[in-house]
Write a protein that holds these residues in place. Sequence first.
Motif, mmCIF file in Angstrom:
data_model
loop_
_atom_site.group_PDB
_atom_site.id
_atom_site.type_symbol
_atom_site.label_atom_id
_atom_site.label_comp_id
_atom_site.label_asym_id
_atom_site.label_seq_id
_atom_site.Cartn_x
_atom_site.Cartn_y
_atom_site.Cartn_z
ATOM 1 N N GLN A 187 0.839 -1.199 0.000
ATOM 2 C CA GLN A 187 0.000 0.000 0.000
ATOM 3 C C GLN A 187 0.873 1.248 0.000
ATOM 4 O O GLN A 187 0.582 2.211 -0.712
ATOM 5 N N ALA A 188 1.939 1.236 0.791
ATOM 6 C CA ALA A 188 2.845 2.381 0.828
ATOM 7 C C ALA A 188 3.498 2.594 -0.530
ATOM 8 O O ALA A 188 3.646 3.733 -0.987
ATOM 9 N N ARG A 189 3.883 1.498 -1.188
ATOM 10 C CA ARG A 189 4.531 1.604 -2.502
ATOM 11 C C ARG A 189 3.517 1.885 -3.619
ATOM 12 O O ARG A 189 3.900 2.102 -4.761
ATOM 13 N N MET A 190 2.209 1.831 -3.279
ATOM 14 C CA MET A 190 1.125 1.983 -4.255
ATOM 15 C C MET A 190 1.233 0.907 -5.329
ATOM 16 O O MET A 190 1.123 1.173 -6.530
ATOM 17 N N GLU A 191 1.407 -0.335 -4.862
ATOM 18 C CA GLU A 191 1.556 -1.481 -5.750
ATOM 19 C C GLU A 191 0.632 -2.626 -5.341
ATOM 20 O O GLU A 191 0.954 -3.800 -5.494
ATOM 21 N N GLN A 192 -0.540 -2.298 -4.813
ATOM 22 C CA GLN A 192 -1.463 -3.330 -4.364
ATOM 23 C C GLN A 192 -2.114 -4.043 -5.550
ATOM 24 O O GLN A 192 -2.179 -3.507 -6.653
ATOM 25 N N GLY A 193 -2.587 -5.252 -5.281
ATOM 26 C CA GLY A 193 -3.292 -6.030 -6.287
ATOM 27 C C GLY A 193 -4.787 -6.024 -6.030
ATOM 28 O O GLY A 193 -5.305 -5.173 -5.297
ATOM 29 N N LEU A 194 -5.489 -6.989 -6.620
ATOM 30 C CA LEU A 194 -6.937 -7.048 -6.470
ATOM 31 C C LEU A 194 -7.353 -7.279 -5.022
ATOM 32 O O LEU A 194 -8.288 -6.656 -4.532
ATOM 33 N N ILE A 195 -6.653 -8.188 -4.370
ATOM 34 C CA ILE A 195 -6.979 -8.544 -2.982
ATOM 35 C C ILE A 195 -5.691 -8.545 -2.178
ATOM 36 O O ILE A 195 -4.679 -9.094 -2.618
ATOM 37 N N THR A 196 -5.714 -7.924 -1.003
ATOM 38 C CA THR A 196 -4.494 -7.806 -0.205
ATOM 39 C C THR A 196 -4.841 -7.736 1.273
ATOM 40 O O THR A 196 -6.007 -7.522 1.647
ATOM 41 N N ASP A 197 -3.843 -7.905 2.105
ATOM 42 C CA ASP A 197 -4.055 -7.747 3.537
ATOM 43 C C ASP A 197 -3.685 -6.320 3.938
ATOM 44 O O ASP A 197 -3.374 -5.486 3.092
ATOM 45 N N GLN A 198 -3.730 -6.027 5.210
ATOM 46 C CA GLN A 198 -3.408 -4.688 5.691
ATOM 47 C C GLN A 198 -2.095 -4.690 6.461
ATOM 48 O O GLN A 198 -1.799 -5.592 7.239
ATOM 49 N N ASP A 199 -1.271 -3.658 6.225
ATOM 50 C CA ASP A 199 -0.031 -3.419 6.970
ATOM 51 C C ASP A 199 -0.036 -1.944 7.338
ATOM 52 O O ASP A 199 0.020 -1.084 6.445
ATOM 53 N N ASN A 200 -0.100 -1.622 8.619
ATOM 54 C CA ASN A 200 -0.195 -0.231 9.019
ATOM 55 C C ASN A 200 0.364 0.007 10.412
ATOM 56 O O ASN A 200 0.628 -0.947 11.160
ATOM 57 N N GLY A 201 0.551 1.262 10.736
ATOM 58 C CA GLY A 201 1.047 1.638 12.051
ATOM 59 C C GLY A 201 0.570 3.037 12.399
ATOM 60 O O GLY A 201 0.047 3.764 11.555
ATOM 61 N N LEU A 202 0.749 3.409 13.651
ATOM 62 C CA LEU A 202 0.292 4.705 14.139
ATOM 63 C C LEU A 202 1.440 5.406 14.850
ATOM 64 O O LEU A 202 2.011 4.875 15.808
ATOM 65 N N VAL A 203 1.789 6.595 14.358
ATOM 66 C CA VAL A 203 2.847 7.409 14.971
ATOM 67 C C VAL A 203 2.183 8.490 15.807
ATOM 68 O O VAL A 203 1.347 9.252 15.294
ATOM 69 N N LEU A 204 2.544 8.584 17.073
ATOM 70 C CA LEU A 204 2.001 9.596 17.979
ATOM 71 C C LEU A 204 3.043 10.685 18.219
ATOM 72 O O LEU A 204 4.246 10.430 18.157
ATOM 73 N N ALA A 205 2.567 11.875 18.495
ATOM 74 C CA ALA A 205 3.485 13.005 18.671
ATOM 75 C C ALA A 205 4.421 12.793 19.855
ATOM 76 O O ALA A 205 5.559 13.260 19.848
ATOM 77 N N GLU A 206 3.951 12.084 20.875
ATOM 78 C CA GLU A 206 4.767 11.823 22.064
ATOM 79 C C GLU A 206 4.319 10.522 22.704
ATOM 80 O O GLU A 206 3.305 9.940 22.304
ATOM 81 N N THR A 207 5.059 10.064 23.687
ATOM 82 C CA THR A 207 4.677 8.835 24.390
ATOM 83 C C THR A 207 3.377 9.083 25.135
ATOM 84 O O THR A 207 3.281 10.011 25.949
ATOM 85 N N PRO A 208 2.335 8.293 24.890
ATOM 86 C CA PRO A 208 1.030 8.568 25.501
ATOM 87 C C PRO A 208 0.969 8.141 26.962
ATOM 88 O O PRO A 208 1.639 7.179 27.378
ATOM 89 N N ASP A 209 0.162 8.875 27.752
ATOM 90 C CA ASP A 209 -0.122 8.415 29.104
ATOM 91 C C ASP A 209 -1.198 7.339 29.027
ATOM 92 O O ASP A 209 -1.631 6.939 27.943
ATOM 93 N N GLU A 210 -1.660 6.874 30.169
ATOM 94 C CA GLU A 210 -2.591 5.744 30.192
ATOM 95 C C GLU A 210 -3.884 6.058 29.446
ATOM 96 O O GLU A 210 -4.385 5.236 28.656
ATOM 97 N N ALA A 211 -4.427 7.257 29.668
ATOM 98 C CA ALA A 211 -5.688 7.624 29.015
ATOM 99 C C ALA A 211 -5.508 7.752 27.501
ATOM 100 O O ALA A 211 -6.340 7.278 26.717
ATOM 101 N N ALA A 212 -4.411 8.400 27.094
ATOM 102 C CA ALA A 212 -4.159 8.566 25.655
ATOM 103 C C ALA A 212 -3.898 7.219 24.995
ATOM 104 O O ALA A 212 -4.335 6.972 23.865
ATOM 105 N N ALA A 213 -3.181 6.341 25.701
ATOM 106 C CA ALA A 213 -2.894 5.015 25.149
ATOM 107 C C ALA A 213 -4.189 4.242 24.916
ATOM 108 O O ALA A 213 -4.348 3.559 23.898
ATOM 109 N N ALA A 214 -5.136 4.367 25.842
ATOM 110 C CA ALA A 214 -6.418 3.675 25.698
ATOM 111 C C ALA A 214 -7.195 4.238 24.510
ATOM 112 O O ALA A 214 -7.830 3.490 23.751
ATOM 113 N N TYR A 215 -7.143 5.564 24.336
ATOM 114 C CA TYR A 215 -7.844 6.191 23.214
ATOM 115 C C TYR A 215 -7.297 5.668 21.887
ATOM 116 O O TYR A 215 -8.067 5.266 21.006
#
Length: 412
Positions: A187-215
């Motif tokens: 998906q990142a390379r924009m080379e997906q086919g007809l059917i594919t799985d998902q590969d993803n991640g989430l970058v946060l601005a800083e290390t989250p506290d407990e409440a932010a981590a739950a969100y």
Amino acid sequence: DQTIQACAERMARHHISCLPLVGPEGLLGIVTDRDLRTRVLATGLDPDTPVAEIMTTEPMTISEEDRIDDAMERMMEAGIHHLPVVDEGLELKGVVSAGDLFRVQAPHPLRLARDIQRANTVDEVAKLAQLAPSVLAHMAQMGSEVNELGRIASLITDAATKRLLALAEVELGPAPMAWCWLAFGSQARMEQGLITDQDNGLVLAETPDEAAAAYFKSLATYVCDGLNACGYVYCNGGVMAMGQWRMGLAQWQKTFDQWMREPEPESVMHCSIFFDQRPIAGDLTLGQTLQQSVLARAQEAHIFLRFLAAESMKHTPALGLFRQFLQETRAEIVEAQSGKGINLKKRGVLPIVDLARVRALESGLTEVSTEARIKQAADLGMMNEHDAEDLIHAFRFIGNVRLKHQVNRFES
């Protein structure tokens, strides 16, 4: 009795191009985008004028029992794009638009992406996204090649991801800090086919506290579950934001640095996925900052690059000693009663993808797609121009063969 201004605001709010006007006796008229242009803007009419002044009275209609072809014929004959659906007593049941007919007759990726962007629930997003393989298969039949189709497929995945993220924020409320959703792999390379799985991640601005981590755990789970419902199944290797790949920018940078400082088989395997990354939504500068820091560190990690190059050599072309094709027996091939076959992804596509990635990391290239990486490497003198052309030709040729096979399997 409502004003033209109120009518236009309602149409804009709901992303629609017409509004039927109804009264106690049923359908009275219809107002369309064309009416707003020709009868209001072009004439300078006051927007506080009652909308009845510009509506089309006694519009052409159709019943629920009529066929789709009947609706198409009436629209073509009258030169209109909206057809109210009524019962015998002129009670309004709905509206059929030219866009609705286009979707039925020949689904188009641009319209599909737009419909996904307007979906109001996860179920709606999933129902639309599940149409993508048939739309892509139709494109392939009409002559689209693998490079074009790969970009379109990835953009449809992007659209589904962005809409799910927006719906998640509506349900969960505003995020406690800035974030960026990353796509990895094809998906990142924009080379997906007809059917594919998902590969993803989430970058946060800083290390989250407990409440932010739950969100953010709830947000990531909402989106990954939604993508799975769309047909982008969960990654077998767990490369998903709903798992461990959800952390602050500094932690991401530290993780990449550790992989490059102490390369091991597992970390090198991770790099074949994570080094192909593209920011999709949120604060895109977070993803761009991560990519820039990874590229800067990779150029200095000579031992790591040697490990990565050695790992890429394990994906060898399917050729034997006398340049004959080597076939392999795999479970899915046997199940398809095809006996033996060649894994065109592992034996054909991946060797070129891996080579392009190594060259990109060596040169600090920000390009993610395989073809762009090869072209830039040649421009910088990191690769012979003739070799680069041959690699791109081979990449497209193998990809097109693989695409035709996927289409045949999908339609059977």
